[in-house]
Design a protein around this motif. Structure first.
Motif, PDB file in Angstrom:
ATOM      1  N   ALA A   1      22.486  23.032 -16.206  1.00  0.00           N
ATOM      2  CA  ALA A   1      21.745  22.428 -15.100  1.00  0.00           C
ATOM      3  C   ALA A   1      21.188  21.063 -15.498  1.00  0.00           C
ATOM      4  O   ALA A   1      21.224  20.114 -14.704  1.00  0.00           O
ATOM      5  CB  ALA A   1      20.610  23.356 -14.671  1.00  0.00           C
ATOM      6  N   VAL A   2      20.698  20.954 -16.728  1.00  0.00           N
ATOM      7  CA  VAL A   2      20.170  19.666 -17.200  1.00  0.00           C
ATOM      8  C   VAL A   2      21.273  18.616 -17.237  1.00  0.00           C
ATOM      9  O   VAL A   2      21.083  17.468 -16.804  1.00  0.00           O
ATOM     10  CB  VAL A   2      19.523  19.829 -18.590  1.00  0.00           C
ATOM     11  N   LEU A   3      22.448  19.013 -17.739  1.00  0.00           N
ATOM     12  CA  LEU A   3      23.571  18.066 -17.777  1.00  0.00           C
ATOM     13  C   LEU A   3      23.953  17.618 -16.367  1.00  0.00           C
ATOM     14  O   LEU A   3      24.248  16.434 -16.136  1.00  0.00           O
ATOM     15  CB  LEU A   3      24.779  18.706 -18.468  1.00  0.00           C
ATOM     16  N   LEU A   4      23.943  18.554 -15.423  1.00  0.00           N
ATOM     17  CA  LEU A   4      24.284  18.217 -14.041  1.00  0.00           C
ATOM     18  C   LEU A   4      23.241  17.293 -13.424  1.00  0.00           C
ATOM     19  O   LEU A   4      23.583  16.319 -12.736  1.00  0.00           O
ATOM     20  CB  LEU A   4      24.412  19.500 -13.213  1.00  0.00           C
ATOM     21  N   ILE A   5      21.973  17.570 -13.689  1.00  0.00           N
ATOM     22  CA  ILE A   5      20.904  16.726 -13.143  1.00  0.00           C
ATOM     23  C   ILE A   5      20.986  15.315 -13.702  1.00  0.00           C
ATOM     24  O   ILE A   5      20.835  14.320 -12.967  1.00  0.00           O
ATOM     25  CB  ILE A   5      19.525  17.356 -13.443  1.00  0.00           C
TER      26      ILE A   5
END
Length: 354
Positions: free
Chosen positions: A19-23
């Motif tokens: 999720a952090v990578l996507l954000i």
């Protein structure tokens, strides 16, 4: 009985990481939407800049310079990041790759050539991730693989895609007159002293690659066992990283070194201009991790480089690391010998390659 908080569950750690990578990607995309980059690799380099910061924090925490940032991730996410090899890998990523990403982004923004630097990055990161992931699976950390392991997949797949894109693009080489290329290609190897020295180096590197490859395969011949016991005991480290690295060099670098010898002897091998840069990145990265891990205090003392033979081992590994870089600089700095000339009667001596 101590219970693990929900946010520290292995599956939740993986989901949070993704999720952090996507954000981060969405933030980069939104920030550049009014002036979108022409090359999609821009998003890869910008995203990886963020992960470089995480890597340097991880390395600094394992080495005791900082604390309290990634404790639970180190235990329940990716415990193998505490190995000496992974720490040296994180230093390389957090410093060298970070600088490369900034330079690449800057050159993209300025509309300047960046293909060669991109090939160097692709070779470095692909070698990095291949050894890292395979070493985890086949070494002692194979029983400690948690879901967060799969967060590493983009860092393997995106460099493959990036390398394919970069290899397919036109070269960044400077303009060279046909007359100069013809003149250079008439010279025998003996009259090209730098190329002669590079051929000698490559032959030695081929022998060293073969030797260490057989050593990690537990060849029973005494010279191999003596070398691993007295010079490079790190080759037997149970983490699996040195073994995977030597096999990668044996089955990939060794054939490429032999092709480079051919390319230095036979004129017109245009592929030398790209592949020497790619291999230089791979060899420098792997040697940094290999030498650094063999000296790092997190490596068991039984597998660390002995002080009595430290100097010759360091010199050998340094020469092995720097040689491909010198070869790449020679090929890209003066590419005339490697250009393909037109058939006689069709060439114009005033024509230039660019």
């Amino acid at each position: 009985m101590n219970t693990v908080p929900a946010f520290q569950e292995p599956t939740v750690i993986m989901q949070t990481g993704l999720a952090v990578l996507l954000i981060v990607f969405l933030l980069i995309y939104l920030a550049s939407r009014y002036n979108p980059p022409k090359d999609p690799l821009f998003y890869v380099f910008a995203e990886f800049c963020f992960t470089c910061v995480i890597d340097i924090v991880s390395a600094l925490e394992y080495d005791g310079f900082i604390s309290g940032y990634m404790d639970f991730y180190q235990r329940l996410g990716e415990p193998y990041l505490g190995s000496a090899y992974a720490i040296m890998m994180c230093y390389w990523d957090g410093i060298v790759h970070f600088i490369i990403y900034l330079v690449l982004i800057r050159r993209m923004s300025s509309r300047k050539p960046y293909r060669n630097l991109g090939l160097f990055w692709a070779g470095s990161l692909l070698a990095n991730m291949t050894v890292f992931l395979m070493g985890i699976v086949v070494g002692k950390y194979g029983s400690e693989i948690y879901p967060a392991f799969w967060i590493n997949m983009p860092f393997l797949l995106l460099p493959i895609w990036g390398a394919i894109c970069l290899f397919q693009r036109p070269s960044d080489m400077p303009a060279v007159a046909v007359s100069k290329a013809v003149r250079e290609q008439k010279k025998a190897l003996i009259w090209r002293p730098l190329d002669l020295l590079l051929v000698i180096y490559l032959l030695g590197a081929m022998g060293f690659t073969l030797f260490r490859g057989l050593a990690v395969l537990d060849c029973p011949v005494e010279v191999f066992t003596s070398y691993t016991n007295q010079y490079e005991p790190y080759l037997k480290d149970p983490t699996g990283f040195p073994k995977v690295m030597m096999l990668l060099l044996l089955f990939h670098a060794l054939p490429l070194f032999s092709l480079f010898v051919y390319g230095l002897i036979m004129p017109g091998c245009t592929w030398m201009l790209d592949w020497t840069v790619y291999v230089a990145g791979a060899i420098l990265q792997t040697q940094w991790c290999h030498v650094g891990a063999s000296l790092h205090p997190r490596t068991s003392e039984a597998y660390r480089a002995p002080e009595s033979t430290l100097l010759p081992v360091l010199l050998l590994n340094l020469l092995y690391a720097v040689g491909p870089l010198l070869l790449a600089l020679r090929c890209t700095g003066d590419p005339a010998y490697f250009l393909s000339t037109a058939p006689v009667g069709q060439a114009n001596n005033e024509k230039k390659w660019s």
